[in-house]
Design a protein around this motif. Structure first.
Motif, mmCIF file in Angstrom:
data_model
loop_
_atom_site.group_PDB
_atom_site.id
_atom_site.type_symbol
_atom_site.label_atom_id
_atom_site.label_comp_id
_atom_site.label_asym_id
_atom_site.label_seq_id
_atom_site.Cartn_x
_atom_site.Cartn_y
_atom_site.Cartn_z
ATOM 1 N N SER B 51 -1.518 20.803 28.160
ATOM 2 C CA SER B 51 -1.515 20.559 27.099
ATOM 3 C C SER B 51 -2.021 18.541 26.926
ATOM 4 C CB SER B 51 -0.070 20.792 26.751
ATOM 5 O OG SER B 51 0.164 20.606 27.434
ATOM 6 N N THR B 52 -2.030 18.455 27.507
ATOM 7 C CA THR B 52 -2.517 16.887 27.717
ATOM 8 C C THR B 52 -3.376 17.221 27.053
ATOM 9 O OG1 THR B 52 -1.102 16.166 29.929
ATOM 10 C CG2 THR B 52 -2.711 14.669 29.353
ATOM 11 N N VAL B 53 -4.484 16.985 27.859
ATOM 12 C CA VAL B 53 -5.906 17.387 27.953
ATOM 13 C C VAL B 53 -6.172 18.348 26.176
ATOM 14 C CG1 VAL B 53 -8.077 18.191 28.193
ATOM 15 C CG2 VAL B 53 -6.672 17.406 30.009
ATOM 16 N N LEU B 54 -5.428 19.429 26.110
ATOM 17 C CA LEU B 54 -5.448 19.708 24.782
ATOM 18 C C LEU B 54 -5.424 19.321 23.648
ATOM 19 C CD1 LEU B 54 -6.044 22.130 22.628
ATOM 20 C CD2 LEU B 54 -4.038 23.126 22.750
ATOM 21 N N PHE B 55 -4.490 18.282 23.658
ATOM 22 C CA PHE B 55 -4.685 17.117 22.831
ATOM 23 C C PHE B 55 -5.001 16.594 22.411
ATOM 24 C CE2 PHE B 55 -1.474 15.132 20.078
ATOM 25 C CZ PHE B 55 -1.916 13.285 19.554
ATOM 26 N N ALA B 56 -5.936 15.774 23.141
ATOM 27 C CA ALA B 56 -6.314 14.904 23.353
ATOM 28 C C ALA B 56 -8.438 15.480 22.989
ATOM 29 C CB ALA B 56 -6.968 13.748 25.035
ATOM 30 N N GLU B 57 -8.260 16.510 23.493
ATOM 31 C CA GLU B 57 -9.444 17.308 22.733
ATOM 32 C C GLU B 57 -9.228 17.421 21.403
ATOM 33 O OE1 GLU B 57 -11.590 17.228 24.344
ATOM 34 O OE2 GLU B 57 -13.480 19.555 22.737
ATOM 35 N N VAL B 58 -8.231 17.978 20.331
ATOM 36 C CA VAL B 58 -8.532 18.309 19.546
ATOM 37 C C VAL B 58 -9.258 16.765 18.615
ATOM 38 C CG1 VAL B 58 -7.351 18.980 17.218
ATOM 39 C CG2 VAL B 58 -6.809 20.453 19.887
ATOM 40 N N ASN B 59 -7.824 15.886 18.800
ATOM 41 C CA ASN B 59 -9.232 14.523 18.788
ATOM 42 C C ASN B 59 -10.103 14.044 18.715
ATOM 43 O OD1 ASN B 59 -8.535 11.314 18.093
ATOM 44 N ND2 ASN B 59 -6.020 12.124 18.307
ATOM 45 N N ASN B 60 -10.181 14.644 20.061
ATOM 46 C CA ASN B 60 -12.334 13.969 19.939
ATOM 47 C C ASN B 60 -12.959 14.597 19.486
ATOM 48 O OD1 ASN B 60 -14.385 13.463 21.661
ATOM 49 N ND2 ASN B 60 -14.143 14.842 23.009
ATOM 50 N N MET B 61 -12.680 16.319 18.985
ATOM 51 C CA MET B 61 -12.860 17.588 17.720
ATOM 52 C C MET B 61 -13.341 15.939 16.543
ATOM 53 S SD MET B 61 -12.079 20.811 19.384
ATOM 54 C CE MET B 61 -12.983 21.488 18.465
ATOM 55 N N GLU B 62 -12.311 15.562 16.162
ATOM 56 C CA GLU B 62 -12.307 14.994 14.578
ATOM 57 C C GLU B 62 -13.589 13.791 14.616
ATOM 58 O OE1 GLU B 62 -8.514 15.352 12.935
ATOM 59 O OE2 GLU B 62 -8.495 17.695 12.988
ATOM 60 N N ASP B 98 1.448 16.202 21.288
ATOM 61 C CA ASP B 98 1.157 15.826 23.389
ATOM 62 C C ASP B 98 2.299 15.887 23.500
ATOM 63 O OD1 ASP B 98 1.973 11.985 23.276
ATOM 64 O OD2 ASP B 98 3.380 13.978 22.130
ATOM 65 N N VAL B 99 1.772 15.435 24.605
ATOM 66 C CA VAL B 99 3.160 16.368 25.806
ATOM 67 C C VAL B 99 4.402 15.502 25.654
ATOM 68 C CG1 VAL B 99 3.551 15.473 28.223
ATOM 69 C CG2 VAL B 99 1.395 16.186 27.609
ATOM 70 N N LEU C 252 -5.118 12.183 37.450
ATOM 71 C CA LEU C 252 -5.190 13.578 37.349
ATOM 72 C C LEU C 252 -4.137 14.705 37.800
ATOM 73 C CD1 LEU C 252 -7.365 13.040 40.933
ATOM 74 C CD2 LEU C 252 -8.218 13.345 38.779
ATOM 75 N N ILE C 253 -2.766 14.256 37.620
ATOM 76 C CA ILE C 253 -1.919 15.164 38.218
ATOM 77 C C ILE C 253 -1.348 15.158 36.497
ATOM 78 C CG2 ILE C 253 1.068 15.046 38.744
ATOM 79 C CD1 ILE C 253 0.184 14.173 40.938
ATOM 80 N N SER C 254 -1.019 14.526 35.652
ATOM 81 C CA SER C 254 -1.258 14.661 34.394
ATOM 82 C C SER C 254 -1.745 15.336 33.665
ATOM 83 C CB SER C 254 -0.762 12.935 33.490
ATOM 84 O OG SER C 254 -1.901 12.958 33.653
ATOM 85 N N ILE C 255 -3.164 15.231 33.573
ATOM 86 C CA ILE C 255 -4.458 16.202 32.788
ATOM 87 C C ILE C 255 -4.303 17.806 33.644
ATOM 88 C CG2 ILE C 255 -6.567 16.976 32.998
ATOM 89 C CD1 ILE C 255 -7.438 13.624 33.160
ATOM 90 N N ILE C 256 -3.722 17.489 35.157
ATOM 91 C CA ILE C 256 -3.401 19.231 34.966
ATOM 92 C C ILE C 256 -1.801 19.750 34.881
ATOM 93 C CG2 ILE C 256 -3.216 21.029 37.093
ATOM 94 C CD1 ILE C 256 -5.532 19.214 38.374
#
Lengths: 281, 155, 290
Positions: B51-62, B98-99, C252-256
């Motif tokens: 979910s950390t990266v997902l939020f950032a990625e949706v943001n990134n896409m926009e 976001d997280v 790294l940890i927070s991403i995973i």
């Protein structure tokens, strides 16, 4: 010949006057000891000379081309330093900083100077040790080595014997005297009137509000203030003042070793009469 | 006048060197492929991301839509709607938090075909998954990004 | 283990992950270097105070609708840093009350401004989200724009260069400011430089861990290093390495594991500190010296 001159200086802090009407001069090669009781303004005076504070009135002149870069200073230790992670070598080298100017790193010459200073003060064996793990005496010597690196003409010491045991105290004074004979002007604040009369060439005695005395050591011992101070320090009665004054001279000569053994620097021990040291303490 | 290093210092330097090399390797692997993970019919599968990266990625896409136009995106999240008075339309979104839970990122989607709201659509905040092509349209003077989807899968 | 590496490789395909790593490492390095000085000067709380001021400035910038708020936040923070650190030891006792006032005041006023601004703006902004992001970092480091990345890189490089060039002077001013001034060094100037640099780091680091957690980034690596190492140079180097490692691991940890980036980094820092504290105890018992 005058390196430093105070003209009618008044010092104070937080609205309180500590000393007024102070005038004296220091010549090259002098060994001046500033004595006086607590609160008489000794540290304030030293800080003012070093331009860390400004005088309320009057001026302090430096002569013979003395600039701040040629001054070495041994301040009282702060709490911060006692716990500081630094090697002895790093601390001593920091004394050379005033020669670097804008240059970021020390050159070979400065590094050698630091090594020499450490050798001179006998701390070369602990060069890599952590400063905070040394004894009080060793720490003072490290700071003195640092002051040496910074000093080229004049050395100011603020109660260098604080916290030192008697043996270390004697070593410190002997060292400082040696530096003086090699040509460095010394201005030292000391509580220890015995040491002052023993090593110094000039004495400045500060009292409450007004300076009590300035002059050579010999004149001091003869003077009223000197006799009382030195006499009381020796534990002899006021009546024996004159005798004690002369006796102190002789006693210092002959009984120097004995005095040292008994813990010179401690005011209680009488230099004149080893056993009779009165208990002014 | 260099000090000789103790065993401890030497071994710790080795450990550090190895870690940095490994780490730089991982970092460099990302540089080879400037676009996004691929696989099968779906060009970008967002359901595999934390979910950390997902939020950032949706943001990134926009923020950087050029990389995504025409790609098929698979995405899951909570279903949400928004109604705008100016257009008298209801818009549909897949919403991800976001997280820390204090911010949301939403990706609009348009369900092709004739569908009535609210009957054909699921309840709000239901977890859904959509697969669609990334496109954009202009409205009210702004560019909006959306996924052109053919169906909604309820999770 | 292999799938972990696979996952990491996959995540690193994303440009924003790579940027986050680069910026995170640079910020961690800069803050730990200056952290050594701050801790030794007994100014550890400065990180907190200045970050609250930066938060207040960010609120003002948001209210003024500035596109790139760093142009307002940075000058305000620099001025505050200079005022707070100006007279070194002398101001310390008076300084802590002043710092507390400024710190809490900025936080409160900043939040107030943000609230008022949110109500009067046309597009309702996510107020709690913005506040949360600024205070805790949230995912702000994973959503950096290219401008922000270059700005961070530039400022970090500047800080590192300044630190290396002025290393000995920073040491002298930290160890004994009176001596440095008395022997003819421009101690006041170096103090000023330190204040400016610290302000820069704090403003930039707000992106990584948020305003409330910056102090941790500044002081934990320094304290960890001081448990084990005995010379200033060793402490500085170790502090930098520890900080970079913990930041990298934290990201790294927070991403995973889907945890907030800022708090994770601080948690790793704390773990690192505990390890070093234990190591320090063992080393001193064995009588080993480095």
């Amino acid at each position: 010949m005058s390196q430093l001159a105070c003209q009618n200086v008044t010092l104070g802090y937080e609205g309180k006057t500590v000393v007024s009407g102070l005038s004296f001069t220091v010549n090259t090669g002098d060994y001046l000891c500033i004595v006086g009781e607590n609160g008489s303004g000794k540290s304030t005076l030293m800080k003012t000379i070093l331009k860390l504070k400004t005088p309320v009135s009057g001026q302090i002149l430096t002569g013979e081309g003395l600039i701040t870069r040629e001054i070495g200073y041994l301040p009282q230790q702060t709490a911060v330093q006692k716990d500081f992670p630094a090697s002895v070598r790093e601390v001593v080298r920091s004394g050379c900083l005033n020669r670097c100017g804008l240059r970021p790193f020390y050159n070979r010459q400065e590094k050698n100077m630091a090594e020499d200073a450490m050798d001179k003060l006998g701390i070369a064996p602990v060069a890599k040790s952590c400063y905070r793990e040394l004894s009080g005496g060793q720490q003072q010597r490290v700071l003195l080595a640092r002051a040496l690196c910074a000093a080229r003409k004049i050395l100011l010491l603020d109660e260098p014997a604080t916290g030192l045991d008697p043996k270390a105290t004697v070593e410190m004074y002997t060292l400082v005297k040696k530096l003086n004979t090699e040509g460095i002007t010394i201005i030292m604040i000391s509580h220890d009137i015995t040491a002052a009369t023993k090593y110094a060439s000039h004495i400045l005695h500060l009292g409450a509000q007004t300076p009590l005395f300035f002059g050579t050591k010999e004149e001091f011992l003869e003077s009223e203030a000197g006799r009382v101070f030195a006499g009381a320090g020796n534990g002899a009665g006021a009546g024996n003042g004159a005798g004690a004054g002369n006796g102190a001279g002789a006693g210092n000569g002959a009984g120097a070793e004995a005095g040292a053994g008994d813990g010179a620097g401690a005011e209680g021990a009488g230099a004149g009469g080893a056993g009779d040291g009165g208990v002014r303490a | 006048m260099r000090n000789r290093l103790t065993k401890f210092q030497r071994s710790s330097i080795w450990v550090l060197l190895l870690c940095s090399i490994g780490f730089l390797g991982i970092l460099a692997s990302g540089c080879t492929n400037n676009s996004n993970p691929s696989g099968g019919a779906v060009d970008v599968d967002l359901t595999m991301l934390s979910s950390t990266v997902l939020f950032a990625e949706v943001n990134n896409m926009e923020e950087n839509p050029e990389n995504y136009f025409g790609k098929t995106i698979k995405m899951s999240g909570a279903y949400g709607t928004a109604y705008l008075e100016e257009t008298d339309l209801t818009y549909h979104f897949v919403v991800v938090d976001d997280v820390t839970g204090c911010c949301q990122a939403a990706m609009e989607f348009i369900w092709q075909g004739d569908h009535a709201y609210p009957e054909d659509y699921p309840e709000e905040t239901t977890q859904i998954e959509v697969i669609g092509v990334f496109k954009s349209y202009e409205e009210l003077g702004y560019t909006w990004y959306y996924l052109d989807v053919n169906g909604i899968t309820i999770l | 283990m292999i799938e972990l590496i696979d996952k990491l490789v996959m995540y690193f395909q994303f440009p924003f992950v790579r940027y986050a790593m680069i910026v995170g490492i640079l910020i961690a390095l800069c803050s730990s270097l200056l952290g050594v000085t701050l801790v030794l000067k007994r100014f550890s709380f400065i990180g907190d105070g200045l970050s609250h001021v930066a938060f207040g400035a960010t609120a003002i910038a948001a209210a003024m609708n500035l596109t790139n708020n760093i142009f307002l936040v940075l000058p305000i923070t620099i001025v505050s840093a200079i005022l707070l650190l100006r007279s070194g030891q002398n101001a310390k006792i008076k300084g802590d009350a002043a710092l507390a006032m400024i710190s809490v005041g900025s936080l409160a006023v900043g939040y107030l401004i943000m609230n008022i601004y949110a109500k009067t703006s046309k597009f309702s902004s996510n107020l709690s989200g913005d506040v949360c992001t600024t205070l805790f970092g949230s995912t702000s480091i994973l959503t950096l724009t290219m401008t922000e990345v270059w700005l961070c890189i530039g400022l970090s490089a500047l800080v590192i260069v300044v630190f290396v060039v002025f290393y000995h002077k920073i040491f002298a001013v930290t160890f004994d400011e009176d001596f440095a001034t008395a022997t003819g060094n421009k101690a006041k100037l170096y103090n000023l430089l330190l204040a400016v640099v610290i302000a820069i780091i704090i403003v930039v680091a707000m992106n990584l861990v948020g305003a409330l957690l910056i102090s941790a980034l500044v002081i934990f690596p320094a304290l960890s290093a001081m448990r084990v190492f005995k010379s200033f140079r060793a402490v500085t180097l170790c502090s930098g390495i520890v900080s970079v490692t913990c930041a990298a691991l934290g990201i790294l940890i927070s991403i995973i594991a889907s945890t907030p980036v800022g708090s994770t980094i601080v948690a790793v820092d704390i773990t690192g500190f505990t390890l070093f504290a234990i190591a320090g105890q063992i080393i001193s018992r064995r009588g080993l010296t480095s």
